[in-house]
Motif scaffolding. Structure first.
Motif, PDB file in Angstrom:
ATOM      1  N   LYS A  90     -36.388  -9.580  15.500  1.00 42.92           N
ATOM      2  CA  LYS A  90     -37.869  -8.836  15.292  1.00 42.92           C
ATOM      3  C   LYS A  90     -37.468  -8.966  16.660  1.00 42.92           C
ATOM      4  O   LYS A  90     -38.772  -8.164  17.039  1.00 42.92           O
ATOM      5  CB  LYS A  90     -38.500  -9.326  14.954  1.00 42.92           C
ATOM      6  N   GLU A  91     -36.226  -8.514  17.558  1.00 41.51           N
ATOM      7  CA  GLU A  91     -36.530  -8.025  19.437  1.00 41.51           C
ATOM      8  C   GLU A  91     -36.028  -6.318  19.575  1.00 41.51           C
ATOM      9  O   GLU A  91     -36.160  -6.053  20.135  1.00 41.51           O
ATOM     10  CB  GLU A  91     -35.738  -9.288  20.207  1.00 41.51           C
ATOM     11  N   SER A 107     -42.332 -12.729  11.307  1.00 40.81           N
ATOM     12  CA  SER A 107     -42.480 -12.365  12.731  1.00 40.81           C
ATOM     13  C   SER A 107     -41.761 -12.528  13.114  1.00 40.81           C
ATOM     14  O   SER A 107     -41.335 -13.612  13.638  1.00 40.81           O
ATOM     15  CB  SER A 107     -43.879 -12.324  13.222  1.00 40.81           C
ATOM     16  N   GLN A 108     -42.015 -11.915  15.209  1.00 38.62           N
ATOM     17  CA  GLN A 108     -41.177 -12.023  16.197  1.00 38.62           C
ATOM     18  C   GLN A 108     -41.496 -13.737  16.267  1.00 38.62           C
ATOM     19  O   GLN A 108     -40.270 -15.006  16.344  1.00 38.62           O
ATOM     20  CB  GLN A 108     -41.165 -11.327  17.190  1.00 38.62           C
ATOM     21  N   TYR A 112     -38.707 -16.750  16.232  1.00 37.56           N
ATOM     22  CA  TYR A 112     -38.257 -18.303  17.033  1.00 37.56           C
ATOM     23  C   TYR A 112     -38.655 -19.355  17.395  1.00 37.56           C
ATOM     24  O   TYR A 112     -37.935 -20.273  16.960  1.00 37.56           O
ATOM     25  CB  TYR A 112     -39.578 -17.352  18.395  1.00 37.56           C
TER      26      TYR A 112
END
Length: 254
Positions: A90-91, A107-108, A112
């Protein structure tokens, strides 16, 4: 050579871990997706397309990766293999399609929590072996030694060796050792899904083969690797192999 863009983005997860050093001991190495105590079951990409300006990088990418699978994605230089990894993290925003973990959009930050990235240029700090694995979080020596052994670093798996200082840019360690430290760090934080972006490209054939066998023989790891020069000796260890084109993924039958 890895671009500065990739190098900078490769440190995003590391910076996030450093900012989380105040988390409790009980949560170290036990993070889970979406705070629901779920384990990773599968990643799904559905008709994913990505553009850079008006230019299409890739389109109509469909992929399902289940826990424990080892996936290799190859393709010509510039086709968008690294962009695909950044999309999963999601980058990079995708233009069409959906990405889901365990059937849920994520989500980002959640990405992570789930994924660890192994890139061509290892991210290490001018500090001890212990710090480079734990990023300063509290842990027993035995817990760190356990993941170092799992990552194939028996030379650092004793209490004295944990205090060995890594020189600037890791100049006092071999490329293979630096790569294994990144893997040990991922294991310490319980990241069992590795995104490998040209992760062994800078290593010699013997070391590259050893690290691939380490990752691909671990039943508890899920591996998604993008590369175009995989040792012939390990190609058969992948669950599935694909070729990325601008029009999607094709099964690699070679």
């Amino acid at each position: 050579m890895v671009s500065s863009y990739n190098t900078i983005n490769g440190t995003k997860k590391i910076r996030k871990e450093i900012l989380e050093k105040d988390q409790s001991k009980e949560t170290i190495g036990k993070k889970s997706f979406s705070h629901k105590e779920q384990s990773f079951k599968k990643l799904g990409l559905e008709n994913v397309s990505c553009k850079y300006g008006e230019d299409t990088i890739f389109s109509n990418v469909n992929l399902c990766v289940k826990s424990g699978e080892k996936i290799l994605i190859s393709g010509v230089s510039g086709v968008g293999k690294s962009s695909l990894i950044r999309s999963i993290l999601k980058e990079i925003r995708v233009d069409t399609g959906n990405l889901r973990i365990n059937e849920e959009v994520y989500s980002q930050e959640e990405a992570y929590d789930v994924f660890a990235v192994v890139e061509q240029t290892p991210v290490v700090f001018e500090s001890s072996i212990l710090y480079n694995v734990t990023l300063g979080n509290d842990a027993t020596d035995n817990a760190v030694i356990s993941v170092l052994l799992e990552a194939g670093l028996p030379e650092f798996s004793n209490h004295n060796a944990l205090q060995k200082k890594i020189s600037e840019n890791g100049s006092n360690l071999s490329g293979g050792q630096l790569k294994r430290i990144e893997i040990a760090r991922a294991l310490f934080f319980n990241h069992r899904v590795l995104l490998v972006d040209e992760g062994t490209a800078s290593l010699d054939l013997k070391t590259s083969t050893q690290i691939h066998k380490l990752l691909l023989s671990n039943d508890f790891l899920t591996v998604i690797e993008v590369d175009h020069h995989i040792p012939e000796q390990v190609r058969g260890l992948y669950t599935s192999r694909y070729i990325l084109t601008k029009n999607g993924l094709q099964e690699d039958l070679t």
